[in-house]
Design an enzyme around this catalytic site. Structure first.
Site, PDB file in Angstrom:
ATOM      1  N   SER A  18      14.696  39.073  32.903  1.00 23.09           N
ATOM      2  CA  SER A  18      15.204  38.497  32.042  1.00 23.09           C
ATOM      3  C   SER A  18      14.299  38.637  30.379  1.00 23.09           C
ATOM      4  CB  SER A  18      13.759  37.695  32.761  1.00 23.09           C
ATOM      5  OG  SER A  18      13.740  36.677  31.473  1.00 23.09           O
ATOM      6  N   HIS A  43      18.950  38.616  33.733  1.00 21.91           N
ATOM      7  CA  HIS A  43      18.655  36.708  33.657  1.00 21.91           C
ATOM      8  C   HIS A  43      18.440  36.791  32.116  1.00 21.91           C
ATOM      9  CE1 HIS A  43      16.287  34.110  35.923  1.00 21.91           C
ATOM     10  NE2 HIS A  43      15.807  33.574  34.690  1.00 21.91           N
ATOM     11  N   ASP A  45      18.026  33.210  30.001  1.00 21.39           N
ATOM     12  CA  ASP A  45      17.081  31.680  29.837  1.00 21.39           C
ATOM     13  C   ASP A  45      17.903  31.222  29.157  1.00 21.39           C
ATOM     14  OD1 ASP A  45      14.619  33.854  31.301  1.00 21.39           O
ATOM     15  OD2 ASP A  45      15.229  31.828  32.849  1.00 21.39           O
ATOM     16  N   MET A  47      17.427  27.865  27.367  1.00 21.75           N
ATOM     17  CA  MET A  47      16.411  26.135  27.079  1.00 21.75           C
ATOM     18  C   MET A  47      17.204  25.732  25.722  1.00 21.75           C
ATOM     19  SD  MET A  47      13.162  28.445  27.945  1.00 21.75           S
ATOM     20  CE  MET A  47      12.815  29.628  28.553  1.00 21.75           C
ATOM     21  N   HIS A  76      20.231  31.093  34.216  1.00 23.35           N
ATOM     22  CA  HIS A  76      19.474  30.756  34.434  1.00 23.35           C
ATOM     23  C   HIS A  76      19.246  28.975  32.981  1.00 23.35           C
ATOM     24  CE1 HIS A  76      15.000  29.413  35.696  1.00 23.35           C
ATOM     25  NE2 HIS A  76      15.580  28.332  35.132  1.00 23.35           N
ATOM     26  N   MET A  78      17.842  26.042  31.830  1.00 22.54           N
ATOM     27  CA  MET A  78      16.876  25.416  32.177  1.00 22.54           C
ATOM     28  C   MET A  78      17.467  24.748  31.034  1.00 22.54           C
ATOM     29  SD  MET A  78      13.660  28.107  32.566  1.00 22.54           S
ATOM     30  CE  MET A  78      14.821  29.264  32.355  1.00 22.54           C
ATOM     31  N   MET A 146      10.284  28.671  41.350  1.00 19.87           N
ATOM     32  CA  MET A 146      10.185  29.204  39.914  1.00 19.87           C
ATOM     33  C   MET A 146       8.380  29.083  40.076  1.00 19.87           C
ATOM     34  SD  MET A 146      11.860  29.205  37.640  1.00 19.87           S
ATOM     35  CE  MET A 146      11.197  29.633  36.458  1.00 19.87           C
ATOM     36  N   ASP A 184      11.601  33.936  40.051  1.00 25.15           N
ATOM     37  CA  ASP A 184      10.740  33.845  38.872  1.00 25.15           C
ATOM     38  C   ASP A 184      10.439  33.264  38.771  1.00 25.15           C
ATOM     39  OD1 ASP A 184      13.934  32.639  35.900  1.00 25.15           O
ATOM     40  OD2 ASP A 184      11.986  34.108  36.100  1.00 25.15           O
TER      41      ASP A 184
HETATM   42  C1  DX5 Z   1      10.887  30.683  32.638  1.00 22.25           C
HETATM   43  C2  DX5 Z   1      11.655  31.885  32.742  1.00 22.25           C
HETATM   44  C3  DX5 Z   1      11.236  33.055  33.234  1.00 22.25           C
HETATM   45  C4  DX5 Z   1      10.251  34.342  32.361  1.00 22.25           C
HETATM   46  C5  DX5 Z   1      10.407  35.106  33.605  1.00 22.25           C
HETATM   47  O1  DX5 Z   1      11.188  30.016  32.298  1.00 22.25           O
HETATM   48  O2  DX5 Z   1      13.073  30.873  33.685  1.00 22.25           O
HETATM   49  O3  DX5 Z   1      12.909  33.740  33.667  1.00 22.25           O
HETATM   50  O4  DX5 Z   1      11.469  34.757  31.318  1.00 22.25           O
HETATM   51  O5  DX5 Z   1       9.436  36.241  32.727  1.00 22.25           O
HETATM   52  P1  DX5 Z   1       8.195  36.852  33.219  1.00 22.25           P
HETATM   53  O6  DX5 Z   1       8.587  37.680  33.734  1.00 22.25           O
HETATM   54  O7  DX5 Z   1       8.170  37.587  31.697  1.00 22.25           O
HETATM   55  O8  DX5 Z   1       7.605  35.861  32.922  1.00 22.25           O
HETATM   56 ZN    ZN Z   2      14.386  32.001  34.449  1.00 19.80          ZN
END
Ligand code: DX5
Ligand code: ZN
Length: 228
Positions: A18, A43, A45, A47, A76, A78, A146, A184
């Site tokens: 990520s 990965h 993220d 948002m 991913h 969100m 999650m 995750d």
């Molecule tokens: C959180 C994300 C994860 C996060 C993982 O909302 O979906 O992918 O970034 O990062 P670490 O491994 O630092 O928790």
């Molecule tokens: Zn994620």
């Protein structure tokens, strides 16, 4: 499409790095380091500041990375109203995951994702029951469990999700299905083996790889050694 064979995936544990906690002023360089260190997927993220209290990047950033990074893109979402954004992310995803908590019409979303010939995933938050995804297991390529409340990297893994992973893998096995189960959030050397023995075969790791105390190559090696 840069995907991976289901057979291979279910046998081997994959690390999906990520980028949420990397140094964004050196984004490409850090991703390259992770790629050279042997991670299996990238990965991303995404948002929107609504579904989660943070805003990250859109398809444009993913598109520029895709030109240079050969890893499969594990996107991913969100975001609220994910159905409206499937097309925008369709050419930068090898697997596209939406949250059941934000989805609305899940069958329509899964159908739309697959219409672009990319893999479809559903994600559930720590407080969401696995029944939110088990009803769709036949159509899913991946379930993301999650292990932190979404929105930020570097959080602590919520141990109470481990039995959920186990239960999910048992239900899939009973149905004769082999979805990827991705976990995750908050995964590092001290908990990765517990997560894997619960039944996960894809591990997302951000801070454990990009934290500034270790170099990326060494951080990935430590995680791999813990899985063996
Ligand atoms: C959180 C994300 C994860 C996060 C993982 O909302 O979906 O992918 O970034 O990062 P670490 O491994 O630092 O928790
Ligand atoms: Zn994620």
């Amino acid at each position: 499409m840069r995907s991976w064979s289901k057979k291979e995936t279910c046998n081997l544990i994959k690390i999906s790095v990520s980028i949420l906690t990397c140094d964004f002023s050196r984004l490409y360089e850090q991703i390259k380091q992770a790629e050279e260190a042997g991670v299996d997927m990238l990965h991303l993220d995404i948002m929107d500041g609504n579904f989660v209290p943070n805003i990250t990047m859109g398809p444009g950033v993913a598109r520029s990375l895709r030109k240079k990074i050969k890893l499969p893109f594990d996107v991913h979402l969100m975001i609220n109203n994910p159905l409206d954004y499937i097309e925008a992310f369709s050419d930068v995803s090898d697997i596209l995951t939406v949250h059941t908590e934000a989805a609305g019409d899940i069958p329509a979303i899964l159908k739309k994702i697959k219409s672009y010939n990319i893999k479809a995933g559903l994600a559930i938050n720590p407080d969401t029951e696995i029944t939110a995804v088990t009803q769709y297991l036949e159509e899913l390529d991946m379930v993301t469990v999650m292990s932190v409340h979404p929105g930020f990297g570097g959080q602590k893994l919520i141990d109470s999700v481990l039995p959920k992973i186990k239960q999910l893998r048992q239900i899939a096995d009973k149905k004769g299905l082999k979805p990827d189960i991705e976990v995750d959030g908050g995964i590092g050397p001290d908990n990765i083996s517990a997560v894997v023995s619960s039944g996960a075969n894809i591990i997302v790791a951000g801070a454990a790889i990009f934290n500034d105390k270790t170099d990326v190559k060494n951080a990935v090696k430590i995680l791999r050694d813990k899985i063996k």
